[in-house]
Design a protein around this motif. Structure first.
Motif, short mmCIF file in Angstrom:
data_model
loop_
_atom_site.label_atom_id
_atom_site.label_comp_id
_atom_site.label_asym_id
_atom_site.label_seq_id
_atom_site.Cartn_x
_atom_site.Cartn_y
_atom_site.Cartn_z
N ILE A 153 30.45 -19.30 -27.89
CA ILE A 153 29.69 -18.81 -26.90
C ILE A 153 29.40 -17.29 -26.60
N PHE A 154 30.83 -16.70 -26.36
CA PHE A 154 30.87 -15.08 -26.34
C PHE A 154 29.90 -14.47 -27.54
N LYS A 155 30.25 -15.04 -28.83
CA LYS A 155 29.70 -14.37 -30.07
C LYS A 155 28.32 -14.74 -29.73
N ALA A 156 27.52 -15.61 -29.55
CA ALA A 156 26.08 -15.79 -29.48
C ALA A 156 25.61 -15.00 -28.39
N VAL A 157 26.31 -14.83 -27.21
CA VAL A 157 25.52 -13.95 -26.02
C VAL A 157 25.75 -12.40 -26.62
N ALA A 158 26.93 -12.18 -27.17
CA ALA A 158 27.03 -10.72 -27.58
C ALA A 158 26.15 -10.34 -28.59
N ALA A 159 25.87 -11.21 -29.55
CA ALA A 159 24.92 -11.02 -30.73
C ALA A 159 23.40 -10.96 -30.27
N CYS A 160 23.06 -11.22 -29.17
CA CYS A 160 21.63 -11.03 -28.66
C CYS A 160 21.60 -9.70 -27.82
N LEU A 161 22.73 -9.21 -27.26
CA LEU A 161 22.68 -8.08 -26.27
C LEU A 161 21.96 -6.52 -27.06
N PRO A 162 22.26 -6.56 -28.15
CA PRO A 162 21.76 -5.21 -28.89
C PRO A 162 20.28 -5.19 -28.99
N SER A 163 19.73 -6.68 -28.98
CA SER A 163 18.18 -6.59 -29.30
C SER A 163 17.53 -6.43 -27.80
N LEU A 164 18.40 -6.50 -26.75
CA LEU A 164 17.95 -6.32 -25.28
C LEU A 164 18.15 -4.67 -25.03
N GLY A 165 18.71 -4.08 -26.01
CA GLY A 165 18.77 -2.77 -25.52
C GLY A 165 20.29 -2.39 -24.95
#
Length: 156
Positions: free
Chosen positions: A131-143
Motif C-alpha cells: 500500500i505504501f509503495k503504491a501511494v508513494a509511486a503516485c506522488l511524483p506525478s502529483l508534483g
C-alpha cells in the motif's frame, strides 16, 4: 460597561481539523463580543489543531514590542483567519493527498476484510508494504517529491 459586568469566558479548543474549522468561527464571534466589552476572555487553551487556534488568538491579542497599539481582538481574528486560510489544502496535488489520507484513515476505522487488511496495519504503515509503495509511486506525478515534503515540513 463596567469590568465586573462583563461575562468571563474560558475556552478549551479540541483537536482535529474539522473541530478547528468550527472553533475558528466560535472564537471569531467570542472575540467580536470581547471587542464590544460584552465578554472578558480569561482563558484559552487547546490540543493539536485547537492549540494552533488558541496560539493564533493569544498572539493576536498580545501587544508587540516596538509596535504601539498592537494586540487587539481584531488582530486576533485576522491572525486566526489568515493562518487557517494558508493552512488549508490548495491546488490539485494537495487535494488528492488530503483525499488519500482521509480515505486511509477511513479504511483504518472500517477495516477491509476483503483485502485482508485491518486497522493495525494502517496505524504504522510499513514503508516496504504494497500500500505504501503504491501511494508513494503516485506522488511524483502529483508534483510531490521528497524535497517538497521536506520543505513543507520545515518551519520557517
Amino acid at each position: 460597561m463596567v469590568n465586573s459586568e462583563r461575562k468571563k469566558v474560558a475556552v478549551g479548543c479540541q483537536g482535529g481539523g474539522m473541530h478547528a474549522a468550527f472553533e475558528v468561527g466560535v472564537l471569531t464571534e467570542i472575540l467580536k463580543h470581547c471587542e464590544k466589552e460584552q465578554f472578558e476572555l480569561v482563558g484559552l487553551s487547546g490540543t493539536s489543531a485547537g492549540a494552533l487556534c488558541a496560539l493564533m488568538v493569544w498572539y493576536g491579542l498580545a501587544p508587540k514590542k516596538g509596535n504601539p497599539g498592537s494586540g487587539s481582538e481584531q488582530e486576533a481574528i485576522d491572525k486566526l483567519k489568515h493562518f487557517w486560510e494558508d493552512f488549508v489544502a490548495k491546488g490539485g496535488a494537495e487535494a488528492v493527498l488530503n483525499f488519500l489520507t482521509h480515505r486511509t484513515f477511513w479504511a483504518e476505522e472500517m477495516e477491509i476484510p476483503v483485502l485482508g487488511v485491518n486497522a493495525p496495519v494502517f496505524s504504522s504503515l510499513n514503508p516496504y508494504g504494497a500500500i505504501f509503495k503504491a501511494v508513494a509511486a503516485c506522488l511524483p506525478s502529483l508534483g510531490i517529491t521528497r524535497t517538497t515534503c521536506r520543505s513543507m515540513s520545515s518551519v520557517e
